[in-house]
Design a protein around this motif. Structure first.
Motif, short mmCIF file in Angstrom:
data_model
loop_
_atom_site.label_atom_id
_atom_site.label_comp_id
_atom_site.label_asym_id
_atom_site.label_seq_id
_atom_site.Cartn_x
_atom_site.Cartn_y
_atom_site.Cartn_z
N ALA A 1 1.88 17.46 16.70
CA ALA A 1 1.04 18.21 17.95
C ALA A 1 1.69 18.63 18.73
O ALA A 1 3.04 18.19 18.95
N LEU A 2 1.31 19.80 19.70
CA LEU A 2 2.16 20.25 20.71
C LEU A 2 2.23 19.18 21.68
O LEU A 2 1.06 18.29 21.76
N LEU B 1 0.08 30.80 22.88
CA LEU B 1 -0.50 31.95 23.00
C LEU B 1 -0.08 32.82 21.79
O LEU B 1 1.00 33.15 21.78
N THR B 2 -1.25 33.26 20.97
CA THR B 2 -1.01 34.41 20.21
C THR B 2 -0.64 35.68 20.76
O THR B 2 -1.77 36.28 21.67
N VAL B 3 0.53 36.57 20.46
CA VAL B 3 0.52 37.68 20.92
C VAL B 3 0.95 38.93 20.04
O VAL B 3 1.48 38.30 18.91
N PRO B 4 1.08 40.21 20.20
CA PRO B 4 1.10 41.14 19.33
C PRO B 4 2.62 40.72 18.56
O PRO B 4 3.55 40.66 19.41
N GLY B 5 2.69 40.74 17.42
CA GLY B 5 3.93 40.28 16.92
C GLY B 5 4.48 38.85 16.82
O GLY B 5 5.49 38.72 16.50
N LEU C 1 4.06 27.89 25.93
CA LEU C 1 4.16 27.75 27.48
C LEU C 1 4.19 26.39 27.73
O LEU C 1 3.35 25.64 27.44
N ASN C 2 5.07 25.97 28.70
CA ASN C 2 5.04 24.59 29.43
C ASN C 2 5.82 24.91 30.66
O ASN C 2 7.20 24.50 30.88
#
Length: 453
Positions: free
Chosen positions: A10-11, A18-22, A27-28
Motif C-alpha cells: 500500500a502507499l 497522480l497520473t500525468v502525461p508520460g 506526492l507526500n
C-alpha cells in the motif's frame, strides 16, 4: 525463500499517486517523485496501489517490470509492506523516511532494543523505535513473542518466514545486541523515556509536517477549552500588598547587574526570614496575571511577566511556608488574578512535611527551607491545543518562570535555588488534584541568604 504473493502493498499514509502525461507523480509534501517510462503493467499497478492495500498477486508482481517498480518504491520509502503467512497478515513495515541498507546477518542473536516500545493506538499494536525509519504494525500476536526473544522455531512459522521477521526487526532497529548498546556511551547514556521525549517533541524524519504536531487545536470540536483561571481553593484569601512598580523602575539594579550577580543560594539565615511583603513583591513581579484577552472562539489568553507559548499560561505557584515573617506556616496557592494567597494544607499535614523534607538534599547541611515555591501545570490548558509538543512546552515554560523568579529574587537581595526534582506524589496528596489535570513540574527554594550576597 519468501514467495512474492506472501506480501501486501500500500502507499504509505499521506502519499498520493497522480497520473500525468508520460508517467505518474508520487506526492507526500514536502516530498515528491516523478515516475516516467512506465509500462502498462506498472501503470495499472500504480492505479491499484492508489485505491488501497493490494496483494502482490493482485498487482501481478510476478511480472518483472512490476516487481522492479515495487522494489524501487519500497526502497524509497513510498510503500508500506505487509508480510503474510499464506492468507494471514503477520506485520506491516510502515516507513516515514527512506529505508537504510539492510544490516548484514551474523553476530549475537539480537533482543529488543531498550528504546523499543510496544503500545496500542487506534490502528492496533505497534512497535516503535525513536531512531528507526519505520514503525512495525503487529497483526499476529506471535510477533510479540518473537520480538521478545522467543525461538522462531517455537512459533510454528516456516523457517524462511521466521528469518525474514528477525531480519526486519533488526532492519528497523527494534532489536539490537544488548552488549553493544551497553558498551556505546551514546546509547547507554540516553534513557528510553528521554530519547522518546526528544523525538516526539521535535520535527525530524518521523514528523516532517505540522499535521498532528504543534498548535493544531485538535480538541476544538470535541472538548471545551480549559479556563485560564484555576478554580479557587475554599479557604479565605489572604490579600497581598502590591509593590510600587514606578519606584522599582527607578531604583532597581540594572539588568546587567542582576544577570551577573545571580547565583544559586543553598544557605539561608533563619534568624532573618523572608517577609510576607517580600513574598508578595516576588510573586507580583514574577507571576501575577496582568490582564486576560478574550478570543473570538471564547478562549482566554492571560498576560504575565514571563512568556508562555500561545499565551496559555498553564503554570500555578504554591508557596510552602516554613519560616516566613507575617505568614502562618503551611501550603498556599497563589491566586495570580487577585494577587492573593489561599490556604491549601496545614504545615503539620504529612504531605506538606514530606514536601519540606525532600528539599533538604538541595540545601547546605540538610537544612529545611524558609520558603519552598512549587510550580504546577494545569496540563489541559496546553494539551487542548498542542499535539506532541505539549509537555515539552510546559517544561520550557517552567524554565522561563524559574529564570524570572531567579532574577527578581536577585534584584530583591533574596536567595534562590531551583531544584531538579520535586515530589509529585506529595503534591497530589496535599492538593487533592488529579495528577493528569494538574501536576507538579518544578520547585524553587527562596529566602534570606546567609551572610553577605
Amino acid at each position: 525463500m519468501i514467495r512474492t504473493h506472501d506480501f501486501r502493498y500500500a502507499l504509505r499514509p499521506g502519499v498520493t499517486c497522480l497520473t500525468v502525461p508520460g508517467g505518474a507523480v508520487l506526492l507526500n509534501p514536502p516530498h515528491n517523485e516523478k515516475l516516467t517510462g512506465l509500462t502498462p503493467a506498472q501503470s495499472q499497478a500504480l492505479k491499484a496501489l492508489n485505491r488501497g492495500r493490494v496483494t502482490a498477486g493482485e498487482l501481478a508482481a510476478e511480472s518483472e517490470s512490476v516487481a522492479t517498480l515495487l522494489d524501487r518504491l519500497a526502497g524509497a520509502g513510498w510503500l508500506e509492506v505487509t508480510v503474510r503467512d499464506g492468507d494471514r497478515d503477520l506485520y506491516t513495515l510502515r516507513p516515514f523516511t527512506t529505508p537504510p541498507a539492510r544490516p548484514s546477518a551474523g553476530g549475537p542473536r539480537p533482543v529488543l532494543s531498550k528504546f523499543t516500545v510496544i503500545h496500542r493506538d487506534p490502528g492496533g499494536l505497534v512497535l516503535e523505535h525513536p531512531t528507526s525509519w519505520c514503525d512495525l504494525r503487529v497483526h499476529d500476536p506471535r510477533l510479540l513473542a518473537l520480538a521478545a526473544g522467543a525461538d522462531p522455531t517455537e512459533l510454528g512459522l516456516p523457517e524462511a518466514l521466521s528469518a525474514r521477521i528477525a531480519a526486519d526487526l533488526r532492519w528497523g532497529g527494534f532489536t539490537a545486541d544488548p552488549a553493544a548498546e551497553d558498551r556505546d556511551f551514546t546509547t547507554r547514556s540516553w534513557s528510553a523515556p528521554d530519547l522518546w521525549f526528544h523525538r516526539r517533541s521535535t520535527l525530524g524524519s518521523r514528523t516532517v509536517t505540522w499535521d498532528n504536531f504543534g498548535p493544531t487545536a485538535w480538541a476544538k470540536d470535541e472538548f471545551p477549552q480549559r479556563p485560564a483561571r484555576r478554580a479557587p481553593y475554599p479557604g479565605a484569601p489572604i490579600a497581598l500588598p502590591a509593590p510600587d512598580l514606578a519606584t522599582l523602575r527607578a531604583t532597581d539594579p540594572a539588568l546587567t547587574a542582576v544577570l551577573e550577580d545571580r547565583r544559586s543560594c543553598r544557605s539561608f539565615d533563619d534568624a532573618r526570614p523572608i517577609t510576607l511583603a517580600q513574598l508578595a513583591e516576588l510573586l507580583y513581579r514574577s507571576a501575577r496575571t496582568r490582564s486576560v484577552e478574550s478570543t473570538p472562539d471564547g478562549g482566554e489568553l492571560p498576560s504575565r511577566p514571563y512568556p508562555s507559548g500561545g499565551s496559555v499560561h498553564e503554570l500555578e505557584l504554591y508557596p510552602v511556608v516554613r519560616n516566613v515573617e507575617g505568614l502562618t506556616p503551611g501550603m498556599y496557592h497563589y491566586d495570580s488574578f487577585e494577587h492573593a494567597l489561599r490556604p491549601v494544607a496545614p504545615a503539620d499535614s504529612a504531605a506538606v512535611q514530606r514536601l519540606v523534607r525532600t528539599t533538604t538534599a538541595t540545601l547546605a547541611n540538610a537544612t529545611e527551607p524558609q520558603l519552598l515555591l512549587l510550580i504546577s501545570a494545569r496540563a489541559g490548558r496546553v494539551m487542548w491545543s498542542y499535539e506532541s509538543v505539549a509537555y515539552a512546552n510546559i517544561l520550557k515554560h517552567v524554565g522561563v518562570l524559574m529564570q524570572t523568579l531567579y532574577l527578581t529574587a536577585t534584584a530583591m537581595n533574596l536567595g534562590a535555588v531551583a531544584q531538579g526534582f520535586s515530589d509529585t506524589a506529595a503534591f497530589t496528596a496535599a492538593t487533592g488534584a488529579d495528577e493528569l489535570e494538574e501536576c507538579n513540574v518544578g520547585s524553587m527554594i527562596l529566602g534570606t541568604p546567609a551572610g553577605d550576597r
